[in-house]
Design a protein around this motif. Structure first.
Motif, mmCIF file in Angstrom:
data_model
loop_
_atom_site.group_PDB
_atom_site.id
_atom_site.type_symbol
_atom_site.label_atom_id
_atom_site.label_comp_id
_atom_site.label_asym_id
_atom_site.label_seq_id
_atom_site.Cartn_x
_atom_site.Cartn_y
_atom_site.Cartn_z
ATOM 1 N N THR A 34 0.828 -1.207 0.000
ATOM 2 C CA THR A 34 0.000 0.000 0.000
ATOM 3 C C THR A 34 0.863 1.259 0.000
ATOM 4 O O THR A 34 0.505 2.263 -0.611
ATOM 5 N N LEU A 37 2.821 1.351 -3.647
ATOM 6 C CA LEU A 37 1.968 1.606 -4.804
ATOM 7 C C LEU A 37 0.930 2.690 -4.556
ATOM 8 O O LEU A 37 0.060 2.921 -5.376
ATOM 9 N N ASP A 38 1.011 3.305 -3.381
ATOM 10 C CA ASP A 38 0.135 4.425 -3.029
ATOM 11 C C ASP A 38 -1.346 4.039 -3.075
ATOM 12 O O ASP A 38 -2.182 4.783 -3.600
ATOM 13 N N PHE A 39 -1.645 2.860 -2.530
ATOM 14 C CA PHE A 39 -3.034 2.451 -2.384
ATOM 15 C C PHE A 39 -3.563 3.034 -1.075
ATOM 16 O O PHE A 39 -2.840 3.156 -0.099
ATOM 17 N N ASN A 95 4.774 -1.697 -10.815
ATOM 18 C CA ASN A 95 3.608 -0.822 -11.016
ATOM 19 C C ASN A 95 2.295 -1.606 -11.004
ATOM 20 O O ASN A 95 1.424 -1.433 -11.859
ATOM 21 N N LEU A 96 2.178 -2.456 -10.033
ATOM 22 C CA LEU A 96 0.981 -3.287 -9.873
ATOM 23 C C LEU A 96 -0.257 -2.406 -9.721
ATOM 24 O O LEU A 96 -0.283 -1.484 -8.913
ATOM 25 N N SER A 97 -1.295 -2.693 -10.508
ATOM 26 C CA SER A 97 -2.545 -1.933 -10.391
ATOM 27 C C SER A 97 -3.445 -2.578 -9.344
ATOM 28 O O SER A 97 -3.209 -3.721 -8.923
ATOM 29 N N VAL A 98 -4.481 -1.864 -8.946
ATOM 30 C CA VAL A 98 -5.437 -2.415 -7.992
ATOM 31 C C VAL A 98 -6.086 -3.665 -8.570
ATOM 32 O O VAL A 98 -6.255 -4.679 -7.879
ATOM 33 N N PHE A 99 -6.443 -3.630 -9.851
ATOM 34 C CA PHE A 99 -7.063 -4.788 -10.506
ATOM 35 C C PHE A 99 -6.132 -5.992 -10.473
ATOM 36 O O PHE A 99 -6.551 -7.115 -10.160
ATOM 37 N N GLU A 100 -4.847 -5.771 -10.797
ATOM 38 C CA GLU A 100 -3.877 -6.873 -10.803
ATOM 39 C C GLU A 100 -3.660 -7.426 -9.397
ATOM 40 O O GLU A 100 -3.493 -8.637 -9.211
#
Length: 389
Positions: A34, A37-39, A95-100
């Protein structure tokens, strides 16, 4: 009487430990992810539940299609281990996305449906008698596998989150291969010759199956929410008392102690029976839910001792419920029964995890674990009540 080769149970246990290490691997590095990746912090509850949701969908499909009863369980275990390992590796994508992130956790959970219940099915194919003892060691391995990522993260090996993922993925693939090579189909395996779409509803007409299943559902309401929010409790305790308890290390220790209690409970079940072990453990953990606010107000050593005791009690009943479920059905439906009960049980874990995720923003943290007592209370009621429905 069929004499078992001495390596069979140790290999099943080792493989179960290795392959279930991916279960909480993402959870163990979630804080790092988090930040990296700035989640937002609000994503945590969804990530915790996504692996459970994947497991539910997987067990539902595996159960309906009777995969473990129609096909070689060792082969199913190996294939799912490879796929769970690959799914886990998605977490180290740049650069993992939220979806991934959600996809990685969901697919890991989905393929764990071919590992945890199928591992129990393999044990049931080898141990017509003494299954409670065998499952005690087997579920203990699952618990240790669950704790393993936290333990890695609490040491110098876990300085980089990618290390946790690479280690757990590697041993998962190795564990699946070992089991396939060294553990052939068991002597008590009975192949279900055809697909029976009405197998699930028929199982619930069996009184003994219902009692075991509903006891297990009460246990599951508590178990994964307790594991998932133990880091929250330790972090809150640190902040309130200016303590410096290592959150990942002590989370791993508390979960890992449950592995030992599963094995011990399996040994005790040989003398007093699975039902008594399950009832005592579930009653103890339910009581600890109710007294959790007092535990969080105690000095650090006593708080940790109480939480460790909870970690021991909260898992000791799990393999005994699985034994009660497997023992209540005919051999050709053991895999389906175990998979279906796991499916419903893990669906319940999503409800309790989401409930606690919601409540942590509404009520004081020291009251957060009290609602988990609902599960043990209902579970014990179903176990000791002679008539259900």
């Amino acid at each position: 009487m069929v004499k078992q080769k001495s390596h069979i149970l140790p290999i099943i246990i080792l493989s179960q430990f290795a392959c279930t290490s991916t279960w909480f691997a993402g959870n163990a590095i979630l804080e790092s992810l988090t930040k990296k990746l700035d989640f937002g912090a609000d994503i945590i509850g969804y990530v915790l539940s996504s692996v459970q949701f994947g497991f539910i969908i997987g067990t539902l499909l595996f159960g309906i299609l009777m995969i473990a009863d129609r096909f070689s369980p060792s082969r199913v275990f190996m294939l799912c281990a490879f796929l769970a390992s690959l799914s886990n590796l998605l977490l180290i994508l740049p650069n993992l996305s939220v979806f991934e992130l959600m996809l990685a956790r969901f697919s890991t959970g989905f393929f764990l449906a071919g590992i945890y219940p199928v591992g129990m099915k393999i044990a049931a194919d080898y141990y017509e008698k003494g299954l409670g003892k065998a499952l005690g060691f087997l579920v203990g391995a699952l618990v240790l596998g669950t704790a393993f990522p936290f333990l890695i993260n609490g040491t110098s090996w876990g300085n980089h989150p990618d290390s946790v993922i690479k280690i757990t993925s590697s041993i998962t693939a190795i564990g699946g291969l070992l089991l396939y090579i060294l553990v052939p189909n068991g002597p008590f395996r009975v192949i279900s010759p055809s697909l029976k779409l009405d197998a699930g509803p028929k199982l619930f007409r069996n009184l003994e199956f219902r009692k075991a299943a509903f006891g297990y559902f009460g246990h599951m309401w508590e178990l994964y929410a307790f594991w998932a929010f133990t880091p929250v409790a330790i972090f809150w305790f640190n902040r309130q008392t200016d303590s410096e308890i290592s959150v990942p290390l002590w989370t791993g220790i508390i979960i890992a102690l449950g592995g030992a209690s599963c094995a011990f409970g399996g040994l005790v079940s040989q003398k007093i029976g699975s039902k008594k072990v399950a009832t005592i453990a579930l009653s103890t953990s339910g009581l600890l839910c109710l007294v959790s606010p007092f535990l969080l107000a105690l000095p650090t050593p006593i708080f940790l001792l109480g939480w460790c005791l909870w970690g021991i009690a909260v898992t000791a009943d799990s393999p005994q419920f699985s034994n009660l479920v497997a023992s209540s059905v005919t051999p050709e439906l053991k895999g389906t029964a175990l998979t279906l009960v796991n499916c419903i049980g893990f669906a319940i874990t999503i409800l309790s995890i989401q409930l606690l995720g919601l409540l942590q923003n509404i009520i004081p943290i020291y009251l957060l674990f009290i609602p988990l007592a609902i599960g043990p209370i209902l579970g014990v009621y179903n176990l000791i009540n002679k008539k259900i429905w």
